[in-house]
Design an enzyme around this catalytic site. Structure first.
Site, PDB file in Angstrom:
ATOM      1  CB  CYS A   2      -0.992   0.110   1.256  1.00 24.45           C
ATOM      2  SG  CYS A   2      -2.054  -1.281   1.283  1.00 24.45           S
ATOM      3  NE  ARG A  27       4.768   1.813   0.341  1.00 21.73           N
ATOM      4  CZ  ARG A  27       5.335   2.004   1.218  1.00 21.73           C
ATOM      5  NH1 ARG A  27       6.683   2.600   1.301  1.00 21.73           N
ATOM      6  NH2 ARG A  27       5.001   1.752   2.471  1.00 21.73           N
ATOM      7  CD1 TRP A  74       0.459  -6.098  -2.433  1.00 17.40           C
ATOM      8  CD2 TRP A  74      -0.335  -6.926  -0.365  1.00 17.40           C
ATOM      9  NE1 TRP A  74       0.747  -7.624  -2.181  1.00 17.40           N
ATOM     10  CE2 TRP A  74       0.591  -7.972  -1.094  1.00 17.40           C
ATOM     11  CE3 TRP A  74      -0.797  -7.277   1.017  1.00 17.40           C
ATOM     12  CZ2 TRP A  74       0.730  -9.116  -0.251  1.00 17.40           C
ATOM     13  CZ3 TRP A  74      -0.473  -8.183   1.561  1.00 17.40           C
ATOM     14  CH2 TRP A  74       0.326  -9.514   0.878  1.00 17.40           C
ATOM     15  CG  ASN A 100      -0.712   2.718   3.524  1.00 18.18           C
ATOM     16  OD1 ASN A 100      -1.545   2.692   2.513  1.00 18.18           O
ATOM     17  ND2 ASN A 100       0.377   3.067   3.093  1.00 18.18           N
ATOM     18  N   GLY A 101      -2.406  -0.204   6.538  1.00 16.58           N
ATOM     19  CA  GLY A 101      -2.530  -0.690   7.941  1.00 16.58           C
ATOM     20  C   GLY A 101      -3.826  -1.511   8.141  1.00 16.58           C
ATOM     21  CD  GLU A 484      19.225 -13.265  -1.645  1.00 14.12           C
ATOM     22  OE1 GLU A 484      18.413 -13.698  -0.528  1.00 14.12           O
ATOM     23  OE2 GLU A 484      18.811 -12.108  -2.217  1.00 14.12           O
ATOM     24  CE  LYS A 488      16.559 -11.500  -4.774  1.00 12.10           C
ATOM     25  NZ  LYS A 488      17.016 -11.278  -3.557  1.00 12.10           N
ATOM     26  CD  GLU A 491      12.569 -12.396  -4.555  1.00 17.14           C
ATOM     27  OE1 GLU A 491      11.605 -11.850  -3.657  1.00 17.14           O
ATOM     28  OE2 GLU A 491      13.812 -11.988  -4.413  1.00 17.14           O
ATOM     29  CG  HIS A 507      22.227 -35.967   5.446  1.00 20.77           C
ATOM     30  ND1 HIS A 507      22.326 -37.337   6.179  1.00 20.77           N
ATOM     31  CD2 HIS A 507      23.316 -35.302   5.340  1.00 20.77           C
ATOM     32  CE1 HIS A 507      23.691 -37.216   6.578  1.00 20.77           C
ATOM     33  NE2 HIS A 507      24.163 -36.157   6.050  1.00 20.77           N
ATOM     34  CE  LYS A 606      12.829  -3.022  -2.241  1.00 20.17           C
ATOM     35  NZ  LYS A 606      13.577  -4.193  -2.387  1.00 20.17           N
TER      36      LYS A 606
HETATM   37  C1  F6R Z   1      13.483 -10.611  -1.628  1.00 21.50           C
HETATM   38  C2  F6R Z   1      12.976  -9.737  -0.584  1.00 21.50           C
HETATM   39  C3  F6R Z   1      12.337  -9.877   0.612  1.00 21.50           C
HETATM   40  C4  F6R Z   1      12.837  -8.946   1.816  1.00 21.50           C
HETATM   41  C5  F6R Z   1      12.028  -9.333   3.068  1.00 21.50           C
HETATM   42  C6  F6R Z   1      12.406  -8.248   4.148  1.00 21.50           C
HETATM   43  O1  F6R Z   1      14.319 -10.317  -2.598  1.00 21.50           O
HETATM   44  O2  F6R Z   1      13.320  -8.534  -0.752  1.00 21.50           O
HETATM   45  O3  F6R Z   1      12.774 -11.375   0.976  1.00 21.50           O
HETATM   46  O4  F6R Z   1      14.028  -9.186   1.997  1.00 21.50           O
HETATM   47  O5  F6R Z   1      10.584  -9.226   2.592  1.00 21.50           O
HETATM   48  O6  F6R Z   1      12.400  -6.899   3.895  1.00 21.50           O
HETATM   49  P1  F6R Z   1      13.157  -5.743   4.644  1.00 21.50           P
HETATM   50  O7  F6R Z   1      14.485  -6.176   4.581  1.00 21.50           O
HETATM   51  O8  F6R Z   1      13.066  -4.395   4.067  1.00 21.50           O
HETATM   52  O9  F6R Z   1      12.858  -5.943   6.106  1.00 21.50           O
END
Ligand code: F6R
Length: 611
Positions: A2, A27, A74, A100-101, A484, A488, A491, A507, A606
């Site tokens: 949002c 976001r 969102w 928002n919230g 990681e 990547k 997602e 295992h 985001k």
């Molecule tokens: C993955 C990604 C998310 C954030 C997670 C935490 O690429 O961006 O997994 O890392 O939502 O977000 P922050 O770091 O803003 O607390």
């Protein structure tokens, strides 16, 4: 998650708000809307589900109104339909609000207001707010007083912006939880969920604190608390270059942000490396050497990619500062009644500084007596204001939903922090420290070199784009990088991928290996190399398609791997910062080839400001 924008000034608000919402797209959202207040007693409200272009197509970009609010939603309560999109109006059409919230008591308020004769037209929790303001106004209160009274009835978290159709000179806003920033211009005042939409117009901003209510006019903003008392919040200057938040010739923000990593790491390290050998690390922390020395244990809390940074941080801190580190998912930590003995430091790692679970986990630890430190990319964010100390990563705005430069700069900060704590505890050997510092200085050049390998990664992407699963393997500090790399890929390309410690393969995951499974192996020349190599021989013996990332000149995977990428020879504890870059590029190019929405992957936001 949002986004809110607001404007009161002398320009046409429609385009300004649409452009502002566009910069907040990153976001995450699934519907959007704008209310314009032309000052003739009625609002022009336009809403649309789906992407912003749907809203843009429905609006008159030349609308002369100079006051308005906008929102990207969102969905939490109610489906992502046009009816549920914000702004929401009171039944008499006089009050509009964006939010928002979550209002946790909205069902109760809805019932109460319905009993009093008020009506509702959406499924959302938000609508209770404008209806409540309108209700208080019908009872004789002025707009501002009714706004205050309605806020007093709301339970939960909110960032709110609200207008009255007969009051063309005032925009009211309030914050309790999700962030809100005011931008100060000449004869115009802006409101937004973060600084990105403001950068094109002004660098002078005021961050609202929890419990603040702001009244925005064309000449500025006055801030008060719920009890009506006035407060002053400092005006701050945002140093970012506005183009930092634009694509600048790249196809996607993610690609741009991957390529920005050499500069981002340089910015992270700026003024934080000692000039002369033997000097202490000039990391600005409010903890004395004695306090650092007294640390008995460290708990790291984070989510997603930042959690992976925490796992590398554990490795570094335990090696360099010989202090026990636990790393938890923030969403688990906050509810597991963590044991926090005296001498515990909690480190929250968060790019946005707004992740609800990370903030709550840090708060929980602080209540139980821990000292608190935030590692964060966003100046003025909730995490930096809530923690006793914070270290900014200085990666610049990260717009692509998939985190890239924020991650590598978190790793650089964690290396400095581990060295700083190790120095205070006397556990760092000076030669080792100098070697790591020299390695850090050389990182930007190595990252530039890796960016130049993009064509080779593109060929890999072409070759492996149709795989339905991937396995990523690494050991020691490269194990979190395997996680990681897998995250990547998942997602942004929606391909299933798993990261594993290479030693754990037999295992269970070895059962997955066949001629269709690409196995991405991280095998720098370090203490684990021989072990990883023998794990990869096991994978090759089962026809796994191995893509190896190795140190320059290492031919150990010849005849075993189908493809090999050679990376610069760096200190093994800095290898995570380098090895993740080709994995980011691989995910990026596979996602592009599969036609995915790289910067705004489906269902993702985001900054995740709800649980
Ligand atoms: C993955 C990604 C998310 C954030 C997670 C935490 O690429 O961006 O997994 O890392 O939502 O977000 P922050 O770091 O803003 O607390």
């Amino acid at each position: 998650m949002c986004g809110i924008v607001g404007y009161i000034g002398h320009q046409s608000a429609a385009t300004l708000l649409l452009d502002g919402l566009q910069t907040l797209e990153y976001r995450g959202y699934d519907s959007a809307g704008i209310a314009l207040a032309p000052g003739d007693g009625a609002f022009r409200v336009t809403r649309a589900s789906g992407k912003l272009i749907n809203l843009r197509n429905k609006m008159d970009a030349q609308d002369p109104a100079t006051l308005g609010i906008g929102h990207t939603r969102w969905a939490t309560h109610g489906r992502p339909t046009e009816e549920n999109a914000h702004p929401h109006r009171s039944a008499d059409g006089k009050i509009v609000a964006v939010h928002n919230g979550i209002f946790e008591n909205f069902l109760e308020l809805r019932k109460e207001l319905q009993t009093l004769g008020e009506t509702f037209s959406s499924e959302t929790d938000t609508e209770a707010f404008p209806v409540m303001v309108s209700h208080f106004m019908k009872a004789g209160l002025g707009f501002r007083e009714a706004f205050h009274r309605a806020l007093g009835r709301m339970e939960g978290i909110y960032a709110l912006a609200c207008l009255h159709a007969d009051d063309p000179d005032r925009l009211l806003a309030a914050r309790s939880g999700p962030p809100l920033v005011i931008g100060l211009g000449e004869g115009e005042t802006f409101l937004a969920s973060d600084v990105v939409p403001l950068l094109r117009h002004t660098r002078r901003v005021i961050f609202l604190e929890d419990g603040d209510i702001a009244e925005l006019t064309r000449t500025g903003a006055q801030i008060s608390r719920l009890d009506g008392s006035r407060v002053e919040r400092p005006e701050q200057h945002i140093p970012y270059d506005p183009v930092a938040a634009e694509k600048g010739g790249f196809k996607h923000f993610m690609q741009k942000e991957i390529f920005e990593q050499p500069q981002a790491i340089s910015n992270t390290l700026l003024n934080r490396l000692p000039i002369e050998p033997g000097e202490p690390i000039p990391l600005d922390l409010p903890f004395s050497n004695e306090e650092l020395k007294a640390l008995q244990r460290i708990h790291i809390v984070a989510c997603g990619t930042s959690w992976h940074a925490g796992l590398v941080g554990k490795f570094l801190i335990e090696q360099l500062a010989r202090t026990a580190v636990e790393v938890d998912y923030a969403s688990e930590y906050r509810y597991r009644e963590p044991v926090i003995p005296e001498g515990t430091l909690i480190i929250g790692i968060t790019q946005s500084g707004e992740t609800a679970d990370t903030l709550a986990a840090m708060k929980e630890a602080a209540l139980r007596g821990a000292r608190t430190l935030a590692i964060c990319n966003v100046m003025g964010s909730t995490a930096t204001r809530a923690a006793e100390a914070s270290i900014l990563t200085h990666a610049g705005p990260e717009i692509g939903v998939a985190s890239t430069k924020a991650f590598t700069t978190q790793l650089a900060v964690l290396t400095l922090l581990a060295l700083r704590i190790g120095e205070a505890k006397g556990t760092v050997n000076p030669a080792q420290k100098e070697e790591l510092l020299q390695g850090l200085r050389e990182l930007p050049a190595h990252l530039e070199h890796l960016n130049a390998l993009e064509p080779q990664i593109m060929r890999w992407a072409q070759k492996y784009r149709d795989a339905s699963d991937f396995l990523y393997l690494g050991r020691g500090p490269l194990y979190p990088i395997a996680l990681e790399g897998a995250l990547k890929l998942k997602e942004i390309s929606y391909i299933h991928a798993e990261g594993y410690p290479a030693g754990e393969m037999k295992h269970g995951p070895i059962a997955l290996i066949d001629k269709n499974l690409p196995v991405v192996a991280l095998m720098p020349k370090d203490a684990h190399r021989e072990k990883t190599l023998s794990n990869l021989q096991e994978a090759a013996a089962r026809d796994g398609r191995i893509l190896g990332l190795v140190t320059q000149g290492d031919h150990g995977l010849d005849g075993i791997a189908e493809d090999v990428l050679e990376l610069p020879d760096v200190h093994p504890w800095l290898a995570p910062i380098l090895y993740v870059l080709p994995l980011q590029l691989l995910s990026y190019h596979i996602a592009v080839l599969r036609g995915c929405d790289v910067d705004q992957p489906r269902n993702l936001a985001k900054s995740v400001t709800v649980e």
